[in-house]
Scaffold this active site. Structure first.
Site, PDB file in Angstrom:
ATOM      1  CB  SER A  80      71.431  34.741  65.255  1.00  9.29           C
ATOM      2  OG  SER A  80      70.771  34.839  64.016  1.00  9.29           O
ATOM      3  CG  ASN A  81      74.075  37.013  68.941  1.00  8.82           C
ATOM      4  OD1 ASN A  81      75.135  36.439  69.117  1.00  8.82           O
ATOM      5  ND2 ASN A  81      73.889  37.837  67.913  1.00  8.82           N
ATOM      6  CE  LYS A 198      71.281  41.374  62.616  1.00  8.76           C
ATOM      7  NZ  LYS A 198      71.192  40.244  63.563  1.00  8.76           N
ATOM      8  CB  SER A 200      74.040  39.506  59.517  1.00  6.07           C
ATOM      9  OG  SER A 200      73.119  40.093  60.400  1.00  6.07           O
ATOM     10  N   GLY A 224      74.405  44.529  60.551  1.00  8.21           N
ATOM     11  CA  GLY A 224      74.257  43.381  61.435  1.00  8.21           C
ATOM     12  C   GLY A 224      75.472  43.065  62.270  1.00  8.21           C
TER      13      GLY A 224
END
Length: 329
Positions: A80-81, A198, A200, A224
């Site tokens: 996502s980042n 993961k 988040s 996450g």
């Protein structure tokens, strides 16, 4: 005050027992040929673009030169980042190959998800050939009304059946607007090519439930976020994928090590919450890249439609980061 001190001491002793129990479990898993060892810190790295929003591989190599001096277990690439939704498959392959070339000893978790099962399978094939070690697959969400437990089970099972690399489930409700149901996670944990998740969302009750119900399986949990590492590890997580590790890698790795050693790390955990929230929920990828630009890394612009921070946002973010010794301009 005496009661408070005793209670705190008891809590720390309990936490130490839990973490040591997790370490024992992990040690036993390492003896199994089918088990992955996800214990460690995997920064979800930013993707550098130039002023024309073109992929900037020279700056990516610059960043890797800095990141590879940190005690990371590996990297989460195309997450996502990393603005993975804005990248072509050719760009994704180039990024993974660059990491494999520049830091070949580190494990690479590649974001390979797509709304379509078929396209996800294609992505994984391409990214595994490029050097990916694990495929991080997010929960499909565009057609929310059709995303039943059966749909999720079919999606992830079909992907895992054909994937040449192990699958890590990716539950990110802030982006997808839904949680991968715990019952689906527990069922999918039975698959020998699905090795972890993961998490988040920050729901520690959920993380604990998954850890409890998968404790006898070759299945591990990654927190996450750096904001809830201590809480997640205390109920069963073994590692973390934290945006803050891009810019505070030493501190995030130190927290990971202290938790696993059963050391008193509550103060450090508290210190990381505000800066982590700042570069994630508060100011997003643009905020994370702004901080990158101020610690010797290259952040650069995001791809449109994500906008750069305005002057007010920069001042607010700078004030938060100054509290942990990072001076932003």
């Amino acid at each position: 005050a005496v009661v408070s001190t005793q209670s705190t001491g008891n809590l720390r002793m309990t936490l130490r027992r839990i973490i040591l129990s997790q370490a024992t479990k992990l040690s036993s898993l390492r003896g199994l040929s089918t088990a992955a060892d996800l214990c460690g810190v995997y920064p979800p790295v930013v993707t550098p673009f130039d002023s024309h929003e073109e992929l900037f591989l020279e700056k990516l190599r610059h960043n890797i030169d800095i990141w590879k001096t940190k005690p990371f277990k590996g990297y989460t690439v195309l997450g996502s980042n990393g603005e993975f939704q804005y990248l072509t498959i050719d760009e994704k392959v180039k990024i993974v190959k660059t990491f494999k070339t520049e830091d070949p000893d580190k494990k690479i978790i590649v974001g390979a998800g797509h709304e379509s099962t078929k396209i996800t399978k294609d992505y994984i094939n391409n990214l595994s050939e490029a050097g990916g070690d694990y495929a991080l697959v997010y929960t499909p969400c565009f057609y929310k009304g059709s995303m039943t437990v059966k749909a999720f089970l079919n999606h992830f099972t079909e992907i895992a059946d054909t994937s040449p690399i192990p699958i890590i489930l990716y539950n990110v409700p802030a982006n997808t607007g839904l949680d991968l149901p715990v019952e689906a996670v527990v069922e999918l944990a039975n698959h020998n090519n699905i090795v972890g998740i993961k998490e988040s969302g920050g729901n520690v009750v959920r993380i604990g439930a998954i850890a409890h119900k998968t404790q006898h399986k070759d299945f591990q949990i990654l927190a996450g976020s750096a904001s809830f590492m201590l809480a997640s590890y205390s109920v069963g997580a073994v590692g973390t994928v934290a945006a803050l590790a891009n810019v505070m890698g030493d501190e995030v790795c130190k927290l990971h090590d202290m938790i696993h050693a059963g050391e008193d790390c509550l103060k450090l955990q508290h210190q990381l919450i505000a800066p982590n929230n700042a570069v994630t929920a508060n100011f997003g990828v643009a905020g994370l890249k702004f901080v990158c630009d101020n610690v010797g890394l290259y952040g650069g612009p995001c791809r449109s439609p994500i906008q750069p921070l305005d002057s007010t946002q920069k001042r607010s973010l700078s004030a938060i980061m100054a509290e942990v010794g990072i001076n932003c301009k």
